[in-house]
Design a protein around this motif. Sequence first.
Motif, PDB file in Angstrom:
ATOM      1  N   UNK A 296       0.819  -1.216   0.000  1.00  0.00           N
ATOM      2  CA  UNK A 296       0.000   0.000   0.000  1.00  0.00           C
ATOM      3  C   UNK A 296       0.847   1.258   0.000  1.00  0.00           C
ATOM      4  N   UNK A 297       1.953   1.236   0.751  1.00  0.00           N
ATOM      5  CA  UNK A 297       2.860   2.392   0.765  1.00  0.00           C
ATOM      6  C   UNK A 297       3.468   2.610  -0.619  1.00  0.00           C
ATOM      7  N   UNK A 298       3.844   1.511  -1.290  1.00  0.00           N
ATOM      8  CA  UNK A 298       4.407   1.628  -2.641  1.00  0.00           C
ATOM      9  C   UNK A 298       3.385   2.233  -3.597  1.00  0.00           C
ATOM     10  N   UNK A 299       2.139   1.747  -3.537  1.00  0.00           N
ATOM     11  CA  UNK A 299       1.100   2.297  -4.410  1.00  0.00           C
ATOM     12  C   UNK A 299       0.848   3.770  -4.130  1.00  0.00           C
ATOM     13  N   UNK A 300       0.847   4.154  -2.850  1.00  0.00           N
ATOM     14  CA  UNK A 300       0.590   5.551  -2.496  1.00  0.00           C
ATOM     15  C   UNK A 300       1.700   6.460  -3.009  1.00  0.00           C
ATOM     16  N   UNK A 301       2.955   6.064  -2.786  1.00  0.00           N
ATOM     17  CA  UNK A 301       4.081   6.906  -3.211  1.00  0.00           C
ATOM     18  C   UNK A 301       4.135   7.028  -4.732  1.00  0.00           C
ATOM     19  N   UNK A 302       3.977   5.891  -5.427  1.00  0.00           N
ATOM     20  CA  UNK A 302       4.066   5.935  -6.889  1.00  0.00           C
ATOM     21  C   UNK A 302       2.881   6.668  -7.499  1.00  0.00           C
ATOM     22  N   UNK A 303       1.705   6.592  -6.867  1.00  0.00           N
ATOM     23  CA  UNK A 303       0.564   7.353  -7.387  1.00  0.00           C
ATOM     24  C   UNK A 303       0.813   8.855  -7.263  1.00  0.00           C
ATOM     25  N   UNK A 304       1.438   9.276  -6.151  1.00  0.00           N
ATOM     26  CA  UNK A 304       1.782  10.695  -6.012  1.00  0.00           C
ATOM     27  C   UNK A 304       2.805  11.111  -7.060  1.00  0.00           C
ATOM     28  N   UNK A 305       3.792  10.258  -7.307  1.00  0.00           N
ATOM     29  CA  UNK A 305       4.793  10.566  -8.335  1.00  0.00           C
ATOM     30  C   UNK A 305       4.140  10.628  -9.717  1.00  0.00           C
ATOM     31  N   UNK A 306       3.207   9.718  -9.980  1.00  0.00           N
ATOM     32  CA  UNK A 306       2.539   9.697 -11.284  1.00  0.00           C
ATOM     33  C   UNK A 306       1.733  10.978 -11.510  1.00  0.00           C
ATOM     34  N   UNK A 307       1.044  11.439 -10.480  1.00  0.00           N
ATOM     35  CA  UNK A 307       0.268  12.675 -10.611  1.00  0.00           C
ATOM     36  C   UNK A 307       1.187  13.865 -10.874  1.00  0.00           C
ATOM     37  N   UNK A 308       2.361  13.869 -10.243  1.00  0.00           N
ATOM     38  CA  UNK A 308       3.287  14.984 -10.421  1.00  0.00           C
ATOM     39  C   UNK A 308       3.955  14.975 -11.794  1.00  0.00           C
ATOM     40  N   UNK A 309       4.116  13.789 -12.386  1.00  0.00           N
ATOM     41  CA  UNK A 309       4.858  13.686 -13.645  1.00  0.00           C
ATOM     42  C   UNK A 309       3.974  13.509 -14.868  1.00  0.00           C
ATOM     43  N   UNK A 310       2.669  13.298 -14.679  1.00  0.00           N
ATOM     44  CA  UNK A 310       1.834  12.919 -15.810  1.00  0.00           C
ATOM     45  C   UNK A 310       1.741  14.031 -16.857  1.00  0.00           C
ATOM     46  N   UNK A 311       1.837  15.285 -16.444  1.00  0.00           N
ATOM     47  CA  UNK A 311       1.702  16.380 -17.403  1.00  0.00           C
ATOM     48  C   UNK A 311       2.964  16.554 -18.265  1.00  0.00           C
ATOM     49  N   UNK A 312       4.140  16.405 -17.643  1.00  0.00           N
ATOM     50  CA  UNK A 312       5.385  16.628 -18.373  1.00  0.00           C
ATOM     51  C   UNK A 312       6.058  15.350 -18.832  1.00  0.00           C
ATOM     52  N   UNK A 313       5.829  14.249 -18.100  1.00  0.00           N
ATOM     53  CA  UNK A 313       6.476  12.976 -18.448  1.00  0.00           C
ATOM     54  C   UNK A 313       5.397  11.896 -18.519  1.00  0.00           C
ATOM     55  N   UNK A 314       4.553  12.023 -19.509  1.00  0.00           N
ATOM     56  CA  UNK A 314       3.431  11.094 -19.642  1.00  0.00           C
ATOM     57  C   UNK A 314       3.919   9.665 -19.887  1.00  0.00           C
ATOM     58  N   UNK A 315       4.921   9.520 -20.741  1.00  0.00           N
ATOM     59  CA  UNK A 315       5.411   8.179 -21.069  1.00  0.00           C
ATOM     60  C   UNK A 315       6.019   7.503 -19.855  1.00  0.00           C
ATOM     61  N   UNK A 316       6.845   8.235 -19.089  1.00  0.00           N
ATOM     62  CA  UNK A 316       7.488   7.661 -17.908  1.00  0.00           C
ATOM     63  C   UNK A 316       6.455   7.260 -16.863  1.00  0.00           C
ATOM     64  N   UNK A 317       5.451   8.078 -16.652  1.00  0.00           N
ATOM     65  CA  UNK A 317       4.466   7.807 -15.608  1.00  0.00           C
ATOM     66  C   UNK A 317       3.565   6.633 -15.939  1.00  0.00           C
ATOM     67  N   UNK A 318       3.335   6.360 -17.221  1.00  0.00           N
ATOM     68  CA  UNK A 318       2.437   5.273 -17.599  1.00  0.00           C
ATOM     69  C   UNK A 318       3.151   3.998 -18.014  1.00  0.00           C
TER      70      UNK A 318
END
Length: 558
Positions: A296-318
Amino acid sequence: MTARSGNGLTVMHIALHLTAGTRKIFHPAFLLALPLAACAQPAPVPSPQDPLNRDSPQSSVHSFLEASHARNYGRASKYLDLRKLPEDQRRKDGPRLAEELAQILDRDAEFEVAALSRQPGGDRQDELPPNRERIESFEAGDQKLELELEHVTLRSGLPVWLFSSDSLALIPRLAQLTSDSPVEKHLPRPLVRWTLLDTSIWRWIALTLLAVGLIVFSRLVSLLALWLVEAIAKRIAPKVDRTSFSAFLGPLRLLASVALFRAGMAWIGPSASLRMHLDRCLVLLFFLGLAWFGAGVVDLILSRIRVALVSKHHTFSHSVLPLFSRVLKVAILLLTVAAVLGEWGYNATTILAGLGVGGVAIALAAQKTIENLFGGVSVVSDRPVSVGDYCKFGDRAGTVEDIGLRSTRIRTADRTLVTVPNAQFSTMTLENFSKRDKMLFHLTLNLRRDTTSDQVRTLLGSLTKILAEHPKVEEGTLPVRFIGVGTYSLDLEIFAYVLTRDDDAFLKTQQDLLLSVLNAVEAAGTALALPVSHLALDNLSPHVRSKFLEDVESSVAR
């Protein structure tokens, strides 16, 4: 009379035997064999194995409890050091002492067989002598009574672990200290007398009620805790999502239930053998709860990172983050398995060595799986395609939906889902249409053969103007050119780029350009050539062929 040696051979026979032996010593073959015999080492003699499994403190106590629970107190008495008692008293008092000792250990809620040393030499880290091993300690007022094992050597030369003689002298007093629970005095006798795995039925009922009660209690407490956390979070962080907290309710409920059940089990007091199995189950559930919480901690941290990077680094986040999440969860699972096995008493070094030896066989058996794993890492690291890209792979095309550890899933235009192993997908020639910065507009116009040169010049200018005036077209240096005179047509080529990466926008622009091209051809006073079969015309006579062509031209003109 002839004198005889101690083993029955006559003196004469001995003399003859020695003489023959002397000749053999000086024989050349014997002399050559001497170095080989000197190099040969005697085969190691295997150490004797105790049939009662008294090689280590843990195995000795475990086997003692197994014999006692099987009501075989005669066998159980062999785990007691009765050497100070006379032979007749051993047969009389040995089974009774074994039965009382088993009851003492069963009633002691803090005693754990799994905590004892598995080494033949015992635990060398304690403060006891090397031949002593502490089993359990009991408080009797200001006095401390200890049950100990002693490492003794039997007459046969076999070293074993036995309950020490001074510990056996404490059994009557310990039996009084660890008497039955006062609850049993108020229960029907069948609930006390009937046993399962040497545990009274009432204790089984109490353990079951405790487990059910903890399930209901943990559910109510978790809902209350969630309500409190949400109320506090609304004031501190109003934008925090509720799912961020609810994801941790499951593991926290499990961990709390395990801790409370362990405390309640100490009060209920099941037998030592049942307590050992329950402790192992609780250890398994505890580490599973920790692994669940870690995931759960891994999912929470990576979801926060994905939200922060989705606009500028769409490929990396997905693409990279989902694969990284799976790798972390697999690592958490492996650590959990190692921790559980270590708590169960297995030697972690032996387990790792076994994994190292068996890893070769596993790698050979799972060769394709490992290839797919590294293929997935290659696809994610090189990024020829990413999740959401439209690409062509082999002779098919589709949109990438997921890049996993084993395979890549692609949605085709027919809405079917194609699963390609990563080992195969990483070696394919991939054409990524989503990476285009602009899209090609390429068209060849086949004008009628009777089109004049002035009409061609007029049409070239009109088409060039159309491309130049369109805001989404990059026409280049010579976008429209007259490329040749064919047998039945005059050929013009249009080569330009549409400044868009979206397929729908390109199709709309292409449609506008095609309609403008048709209007320009019509305005120039000409038309597109009709296809004529070469084979059909060649088979006609010259008179009929000329008449056919005149009819076709007249029909086109009309």
